[in-house]
Enzyme design. Structure first.
Site, PDB file in Angstrom:
ATOM      1  N   ILE A  91       0.890  -1.227  -0.007  1.00 54.07           N
ATOM      2  CA  ILE A  91      -0.138   0.056   0.113  1.00 54.07           C
ATOM      3  C   ILE A  91       1.083   1.234  -0.036  1.00 54.07           C
ATOM      4  CG2 ILE A  91      -1.800   1.397   1.023  1.00 54.07           C
ATOM      5  CD1 ILE A  91      -2.639  -1.274   2.454  1.00 54.07           C
ATOM      6  N   PRO A  92       1.061   1.800  -0.995  1.00 53.34           N
ATOM      7  CA  PRO A  92       2.292   2.676  -1.311  1.00 53.34           C
ATOM      8  C   PRO A  92       2.353   4.097  -0.452  1.00 53.34           C
ATOM      9  CG  PRO A  92       0.824   2.600  -3.079  1.00 53.34           C
ATOM     10  CD  PRO A  92       0.334   1.612  -2.276  1.00 53.34           C
ATOM     11  N   CYS A  93       2.105   4.129   0.598  1.00 51.70           N
ATOM     12  CA  CYS A  93       2.070   5.318   1.533  1.00 51.70           C
ATOM     13  C   CYS A  93       3.321   6.300   1.139  1.00 51.70           C
ATOM     14  CB  CYS A  93       2.065   5.246   2.869  1.00 51.70           C
ATOM     15  SG  CYS A  93       3.365   4.199   3.561  1.00 51.70           S
ATOM     16  N   HIS A  94       4.283   5.844   0.573  1.00 52.76           N
ATOM     17  CA  HIS A  94       5.475   6.698   0.152  1.00 52.76           C
ATOM     18  C   HIS A  94       5.093   7.637  -0.885  1.00 52.76           C
ATOM     19  CE1 HIS A  94       5.623   3.260  -2.616  1.00 52.76           C
ATOM     20  NE2 HIS A  94       6.385   4.028  -3.349  1.00 52.76           N
TER      21      HIS A  94
END
Length: 126
Positions: A91-94
């Site tokens: 889950i690409p929170c970056h």
């Protein structure tokens, strides 16, 4: 282990193969989805789903995520939900940035966030 104290944990790389291939863009069969079962409040899950919709090599802002999920004034709550993402690469929170373009925070440190964004950007530009 803290979250599921009664669970039995076993290492099985085959179970993670699809996730890893998708995260690194290595899927050969044209699929781009891996099953995920998330535990979180409904608001958190909406935020995480919005993160999943951001293509690799692209970024968005916390306020854009708030708009996307229909709560434009909940920017701080979005930031909190982004920070509570339990599986950051999948889950690409970056990919979430401040409106100013600043990186904001990252649980594993800003050097890691920079490296992840650079990795994805280089793959898109190639």
């Amino acid at each position: 282990c803290r979250r599921w104290p009664g669970a039995t944990f076993r290492e099985d790389p085959a179970v993670l193969r699809d996730w890893v291939q998708i995260a690194f863009g290595l899927q050969r069969d044209g699929t781009d989805k891996a099953p995920m079962y998330l535990i979180g409040a409904p608001f958190q899950i909406k935020v995480w789903e919005a993160l999943l919709a951001i293509p690799s090599g692209h970024v968005t802002t916390y306020s854009e995520i708030a708009q996307t999920i229909g709560t434009p004034k909940a920017v701080r709550a979005v930031g909190t939900a982004v920070g509570r993402n339990p599986i950051s690469w999948l889950i690409p929170c970056h990919r979430a940035l401040r409106k100013s373009g600043g990186l904001g925070g990252y649980h594993w440190g800003l050097p890691v966030k920079r490296a992840m964004l650079a990795f994805e950007s280089a793959r898109v530009d190639a």
